[in-house]
Design a protein around this motif. Structure first.
Motif, PDB file in Angstrom:
ATOM      1  N   THR A  30       0.832  -1.199   0.000  1.00 51.97           N
ATOM      2  CA  THR A  30       0.000   0.000   0.000  1.00 51.97           C
ATOM      3  C   THR A  30       0.870   1.255   0.000  1.00 51.97           C
ATOM      4  O   THR A  30       0.609   2.216  -0.751  1.00 51.97           O
ATOM      5  N   ARG A  34       0.799   4.034  -3.056  1.00 49.50           N
ATOM      6  CA  ARG A  34       0.407   5.432  -2.843  1.00 49.50           C
ATOM      7  C   ARG A  34       1.528   6.382  -3.251  1.00 49.50           C
ATOM      8  O   ARG A  34       1.264   7.496  -3.719  1.00 49.50           O
ATOM      9  N   GLU A 125      -9.805   2.251 -10.591  1.00 47.38           N
ATOM     10  CA  GLU A 125      -9.604   2.994  -9.345  1.00 47.38           C
ATOM     11  C   GLU A 125     -10.136   4.417  -9.459  1.00 47.38           C
ATOM     12  O   GLU A 125     -10.735   4.948  -8.516  1.00 47.38           O
ATOM     13  N   SER A 129     -13.318   6.166  -7.253  1.00 44.65           N
ATOM     14  CA  SER A 129     -13.182   7.442  -6.549  1.00 44.65           C
ATOM     15  C   SER A 129     -14.243   8.438  -6.999  1.00 44.65           C
ATOM     16  O   SER A 129     -14.824   9.173  -6.188  1.00 44.65           O
ATOM     17  N   LEU A 133     -16.731   6.412  -2.594  1.00 44.07           N
ATOM     18  CA  LEU A 133     -16.177   5.374  -1.734  1.00 44.07           C
ATOM     19  C   LEU A 133     -17.239   4.879  -0.756  1.00 44.07           C
ATOM     20  O   LEU A 133     -18.343   5.397  -0.692  1.00 44.07           O
ATOM     21  N   ASP A 134     -16.861   3.857  -0.014  1.00 38.96           N
ATOM     22  CA  ASP A 134     -17.695   3.305   1.054  1.00 38.96           C
ATOM     23  C   ASP A 134     -19.024   2.773   0.519  1.00 38.96           C
ATOM     24  O   ASP A 134     -20.101   3.034   1.074  1.00 38.96           O
ATOM     25  N   TRP A 241     -15.743  -0.984  -1.692  1.00 38.57           N
ATOM     26  CA  TRP A 241     -14.574  -0.144  -1.985  1.00 38.57           C
ATOM     27  C   TRP A 241     -14.563   1.056  -1.044  1.00 38.57           C
ATOM     28  O   TRP A 241     -15.482   1.864  -1.031  1.00 38.57           O
ATOM     29  N   ASP A 242     -13.497   1.141  -0.254  1.00 36.27           N
ATOM     30  CA  ASP A 242     -13.332   2.270   0.647  1.00 36.27           C
ATOM     31  C   ASP A 242     -11.932   2.854   0.482  1.00 36.27           C
ATOM     32  O   ASP A 242     -11.188   2.464  -0.426  1.00 36.27           O
ATOM     33  N   GLY A 243     -11.570   3.777   1.365  1.00 36.72           N
ATOM     34  CA  GLY A 243     -10.311   4.492   1.214  1.00 36.72           C
ATOM     35  C   GLY A 243      -9.071   3.659   1.414  1.00 36.72           C
ATOM     36  O   GLY A 243      -7.966   4.114   1.089  1.00 36.72           O
ATOM     37  N   THR A 244      -9.203   2.431   1.911  1.00 34.64           N
ATOM     38  CA  THR A 244      -8.034   1.561   2.089  1.00 34.64           C
ATOM     39  C   THR A 244      -7.778   0.682   0.874  1.00 34.64           C
ATOM     40  O   THR A 244      -6.761  -0.010   0.821  1.00 34.64           O
ATOM     41  N   CYS A 245      -8.693   0.692  -0.097  1.00 32.92           N
ATOM     42  CA  CYS A 245      -8.616  -0.247  -1.222  1.00 32.92           C
ATOM     43  C   CYS A 245      -7.760   0.294  -2.366  1.00 32.92           C
ATOM     44  O   CYS A 245      -7.855   1.472  -2.731  1.00 32.92           O
TER      45      CYS A 245
END
Length: 341
Positions: A30, A34, A125, A129, A133-134, A241-245
């Motif tokens: 990760t 990033r 991705e 976005s 998300l979430d 799908w959230d902010g960690t994915c």
């Protein structure tokens, strides 16, 4: 080894040390992803509206798949998809025009090709976005047809509630490469409304499943049996799908890796070898948009040049009969949906 789990219920009991390794790998990859992220340009062909809370969206990438397109959309509408979000990779066969005629399709394009977009991962991705998300998404390609236990009676919204009830963020699905039997070509109808009426067969005993640090690994199938390919054949087509994915280095191992061990499985009927498979293989060889400059497609093209067709059938080929067959054979899990009143 029976494919993938003889009981149809994967055993994901893992030691503390195994979970620690998975967590560390998630952290390491990760951080790398990033740091190296680059924005990929995509544009909507027409104005798009935001998703509603009740929408069940599907994100897919396509290129010259008009032969499967209408069956694809109809299949997922039947499962309960309410919005299709598509990146068209410069189709020239009428795919783009057909998509623009569908009111529930948001069509996007990009100035870069599939390979430059890290085989579409950057596009996906970016769409996650933009649309929010979430939330849950289906994430497939236009030749991939998801099925799960009782899927034609239990919509995706019910499946999502089952996943949430078990605190799962993803559903795993092995990709079953479907293929026709050459001896049946003369008896095939001139047109089919479901692709499994043409590419009706799959391998019964050539797949191997293993539990690895980053999730489940499934390999084999007809391409492995005939061409010695080691392609990864597991996907997570239904994903929260959230902010960690992130997708990291592969669609087959999304981050965070700790979510890649779900107890609920479906299966993806993969129609790489449909009525237009010769043209698709030739195009893949020329375009070099796939892994390792499409090297494995070159092997298929060599067989086509020599034999005119690719015959994937063998003694253990099985004719597809429906989702219940895959549950009975242990290809995917039985799902205990609540009984309707």
């Amino acid at each position: 080894m029976n494919y993938p789990f003889p009981s149809g219920a994967p055993n994901f009991t893992r030691s503390f040390l195994d979970r620690l390794r998975t967590g560390y790998d998630t952290f390491r990859v990760t951080r790398r992803e990033r740091r190296s992220r680059a924005e990929t340009i995509i544009q909507p062909v027409r104005q798009v509206r935001p998703l509603a809370a009740t929408d069940v969206p599907l994100i897919f990438v396509t290129h010259n798949d008009i032969a499967l397109l209408f069956a694809f959309i109809q299949h997922y509408r039947q499962l309960g998809v309410t919005r299709f979000i598509c990146v068209d990779d410069v189709s020239t066969d009428g795919t783009r025009e057909a998509l623009l005629n569908e009111p529930d399709v948001d069509l996007w394009t990009s100035p870069v090709r599939f390979g430059e977009a890290r085989r579409g991962r950057n596009w996906r991705e970016s769409l996650f976005s933009r649309y929010g998300l979430d939330r849950w998404y289906l994430n497939v390609d236009s030749d991939e047809f998801l099925v799960y236990d009782d899927c034609f009676n239990q919509p995706l919204s019910s499946l999502i509630r089952m996943l949430e009830g078990q605190n799962l963020k993803r559903m795993a699905a092995p990709m079953l490469d479907m293929y026709p039997k050459l001896s049946e070509f003369d008896a095939m109808p001139s047109s089919v409304d479901k692709p499994w009426h043409f590419s009706r067969y799959f391998d019964s005993d050539s797949y191997v499943a293993r539990i690895k640090k980053r999730g489940v690994s499934v390999r084999g199938g007809p391409r492995g049996r005939k061409f010695g390919e080691g392609n990864e054949l597991i996907k997570y087509p239904l994903i929260y799908w959230d902010g960690t994915c992130l997708f990291g280095s592969s669609l087959h191992q999304p981050l965070p890796y700790g979510r890649n061990f779900p107890s609920i499985w479906g299966a993806i009927l993969h129609f790489k070898f449909f009525t237009n498979y010769k043209a698709k293989i030739s195009e893949a060889v020329e375009g070099k948009q796939h892994f390792n400059s499409s090297e494995h497609y070159q092997k298929m093209m060599d067989v086509l040049h020599q034999e005119g067709e690719i015959d994937f059938t063998y003694a253990q080929s099985i004719c597809y009969e429906g989702p219940q067959q895959l549950v009975n054979r242990g290809y995917m899990t039985k799902i205990d949906f609540p009984q309707r009143g």
